[in-house]
Scaffold this motif. Structure first.
Motif, PDB file in Angstrom:
ATOM      1  N   LEU A 319     -19.439 -11.052  20.467  1.00 54.16           N
ATOM      2  CA  LEU A 319     -19.626  -9.612  20.330  1.00 54.16           C
ATOM      3  C   LEU A 319     -21.101  -9.286  20.116  1.00 54.16           C
ATOM      4  CD1 LEU A 319     -16.679  -8.722  17.919  1.00 54.16           C
ATOM      5  CD2 LEU A 319     -16.742  -8.471  20.410  1.00 54.16           C
ATOM      6  N   ALA A 320     -21.516  -8.123  20.606  1.00 54.64           N
ATOM      7  CA  ALA A 320     -22.854  -7.603  20.351  1.00 54.64           C
ATOM      8  C   ALA A 320     -22.696  -6.279  19.621  1.00 54.64           C
ATOM      9  CB  ALA A 320     -23.622  -7.413  21.652  1.00 54.64           C
ATOM     10  N   LEU A 321     -23.070  -6.246  18.343  1.00 54.27           N
ATOM     11  CA  LEU A 321     -22.916  -5.055  17.515  1.00 54.27           C
ATOM     12  C   LEU A 321     -24.264  -4.383  17.299  1.00 54.27           C
ATOM     13  CD1 LEU A 321     -20.510  -6.618  14.857  1.00 54.27           C
ATOM     14  CD2 LEU A 321     -19.914  -5.503  17.028  1.00 54.27           C
ATOM     15  N   ASN A 322     -24.233  -3.214  16.675  1.00 51.27           N
ATOM     16  CA  ASN A 322     -25.489  -2.500  16.466  1.00 51.27           C
ATOM     17  C   ASN A 322     -26.448  -3.268  15.561  1.00 51.27           C
ATOM     18  OD1 ASN A 322     -23.922  -2.164  14.184  1.00 51.27           O
ATOM     19  ND2 ASN A 322     -24.426  -0.013  13.887  1.00 51.27           N
ATOM     20  N   ILE A 323     -25.922  -4.077  14.631  1.00 48.09           N
ATOM     21  CA  ILE A 323     -26.789  -4.850  13.751  1.00 48.09           C
ATOM     22  C   ILE A 323     -27.507  -5.974  14.492  1.00 48.09           C
ATOM     23  CG2 ILE A 323     -25.474  -4.355  11.661  1.00 48.09           C
ATOM     24  CD1 ILE A 323     -24.148  -7.087  11.939  1.00 48.09           C
ATOM     25  N   ASP A 324     -27.080  -6.292  15.721  1.00 52.58           N
ATOM     26  CA  ASP A 324     -27.672  -7.370  16.506  1.00 52.58           C
ATOM     27  C   ASP A 324     -28.861  -6.915  17.337  1.00 52.58           C
ATOM     28  OD1 ASP A 324     -25.600  -9.117  15.646  1.00 52.58           O
ATOM     29  OD2 ASP A 324     -24.277  -8.305  17.197  1.00 52.58           O
ATOM     30  N   ALA A 325     -29.242  -5.638  17.235  1.00 51.90           N
ATOM     31  CA  ALA A 325     -30.248  -5.078  18.134  1.00 51.90           C
ATOM     32  C   ALA A 325     -31.573  -5.835  18.073  1.00 51.90           C
ATOM     33  CB  ALA A 325     -30.474  -3.598  17.817  1.00 51.90           C
ATOM     34  N   GLY A 326     -32.025  -6.207  16.882  1.00 49.24           N
ATOM     35  CA  GLY A 326     -33.293  -6.918  16.770  1.00 49.24           C
ATOM     36  C   GLY A 326     -33.274  -8.252  17.499  1.00 49.24           C
TER      37      GLY A 326
END
Length: 349
Positions: A319-326
Motif C-alpha cells: 500500500l502507498a498511504l499519505n504518510i509515505d509521500a516523503g
C-alpha cells in the motif's frame, strides 16, 4: 538499483586510523580502503592480481598496501609496486577508486573515476563548527537501502517502534507536509503543547531546562541524492516560538543519516546527531549517542525483518498511504538519477 557516479560515505575517518586496511563493499564493488604514507586515504579493488586473495586481509607498510597471502605490494593507482623475489613489470593492474576525506568521513565514488569531482561532496553547516557537537556510529543493515530512506522520511513509525524513547501519539495525530524542490525532498511535522518524550527530556535536562512542562516539537526531514537524509529535530519550551525559539529556550539538533548501498539487499548506515546546545559537554554527547544507538538498533531489527518478508514474497503489492509521500518522492529522485546514468552509458561512444 543504485547510482554509481556519485559520492557515498564509505567509512568513518577513525576506521582507517589503526593502520589496517578496511574491506567494504559499496554498490556491489568490493573495495579496500587504507591510508597512504602522508595520511590521505586510498581505495583500490579488494582483489590481489596474483591469486585473487582479498587485499583487505593484508596490511599497510610505509603507506603501501601489502597482500597478506604472498606479500605483493599495491600502489594507490592499482599498479603492482613490488613482490618478494619477483619482477612485477607486466603484472595486471586492478581498479582504483576516487576517494576523499570530509567531515570526519571517507567518501568514495564507485563509478567512473574520471568523472569524480571532490567539489560535489556536500557541505554541512554543523561539520567542523565549534558551536555544534557530533556523536554517531555505524550499523551494517541487511535491507535494501531504500527501505531505510522510507523509514527516515516517514517518522510516524516512532510512535510504535520507538515508544519508550522518542515516540508519542501526537506524531500520529499531527499531519505532515511534503514538498519537492528539484532533487530535494522535505517532509515536515510541527507539534505544539505536548509532553516531551524520554529522549528529549534527557536533552532538556542536559541544557539546564525544565523537562516537566509542555513543549513544541518539530521534525523536518531532508532527502538529498544520492541517499542522504538530514532531519532537523528539537523541542522548545511552549510559548517561546517553537522552531524559531531562542537558543536558551530550546534543544535542537540534526539527525545525520548517510545510507550507502552495499548490495541489492544490504547497506551501510552511518548514523549520528549534530546538536546545537552544550557542544563541549562530552558526557552529554556520549549519553545522547548511546540513546540514539539504541533507537537505531530498533529500526535495524524492523528493516531486516521487513526485507526478509519482501524477499520471501516479491510478488506482493504494498500500500502507498499519505504518510509515505516523503519516501515515494525520494524514490522518484533516485529513479531519475538511475535513468540519467543509464542514458549516459547508452550514449557514450
Amino acid at each position: 538499483m543504485f547510482a554509481k557516479n556519485t559520492w557515498y560515505v564509505a567509512a568513518r575517518s577513525e576506521e582507517l586510523d589503526g593502520g589496517k586496511p578496511l574491506g567494504r563493499k559499496v554498490c556491489n564493488e568490493a573495495i579496500v580502503f587504507y591510508r597512504q604514507a602522508d595520511g590521505t586515504p586510498a581505495a583500490v579493488e579488494d582483489f590481489c592480481p596474483h591469486r585473487g586473495a582479498p587485499l583487505s586481509l593484508g596490511f599497510v607498510h610505509e603507506g603501501r598496501l601489502v597482500c597478506g597471502y604472498h606479500g605483493l605490494e599495491m600502489g594507490c593507482d592499482g599498479q603492482v609496486v613490488a613482490m618478494p623475489g619477483q619482477r612485477v613489470r607486466g603484472f595486471p593492474c586492478i581498479r582504483s577508486y576516487a576517494v576523499a576525506e570530509r567531515h570526519g568521513f571517507v567518501w568514495v565514488w564507485p563509478g567512473d573515476k574520471a568523472r569524480a569531482d571532490a567539489s560535489l561532496i556536500p557541505s554541512f553547516h554543523w561539520a567542523g563548527n565549534a558551536e555544534w557537537a557530533y556523536g554517531g556510529g555505524y550499523y551494517h543493515v541487511k535491507a535494501d537501502y531504500r527501505l531505510m530512506i522510507d523509514n527516515l522520511m516517514d517518522l510516524t513509525h516512532e510512535t510504535y517502534v520507538h515508544a519508550n524513547s522518542i515516540g508519542q501519539k501526537e506524531i500520529d495525530e499531527t499531519p505532515c507536509t511534503t514538498k519537492v524542490d528539484g532533487d530535494h525532498v522535505v517532509t515536515s511535522r510541527f507539534m505544539h503543547g505536548i509532553e516531551a518524550p524520554p529522549f528529549w527530556k534527557l536533552a532538556l535536562r542536559g541544557h539546564g531546562l525544565p523537562d516537566d512542562g509542555p513543549v513544541d516539537r518539530w521534525q523536518i526531514c531532508h532527502f538529498t541524492p544520492p541517499t542522504h537524509v538530514m532531519i532537523e529535530v528539537g523541542v522548545a519550551l511552549q510559548g517561546h516560538g517553537g522552531y524559531d525559539a531562542s537558543a536558551d529556550k530550546k534543544v535542537s539538533a540534526v539527525v545525520v543519516d548517510f545510507i550507502t548501498p552495499e548490495t541489492e539487499t544490504s547497506h551501510h548506515y552511518f548514523w549520528g546527531m549534530a546538536r546545537h546546545f552544550q557542544p563541549h559537554d562530552a558526557a552529554l554527547t556520549q549519553a545522547i549517542r548511546e540513546g540514539q544507538g539504541r533507537i537505531f538498533g530498533e529500526d535495524m531489527e524492523m528493516l531486516e525483518r521487513q526485507q526478509a518478508n519482501l524477499s520471501a514474497w516479491p510478488e506482493r503489492k504494498l500500500l502507498a498511504l499519505n504518510i509515505d509521500a516523503g519516501g515515494v518522492q525520494s524514490r522518484r529522485v533516485i529513479e531519475r538519477l538511475l535513468a540519467a546514468e543509464a542514458s549516459t552509458h547508452t550514449t557514450a561512444p
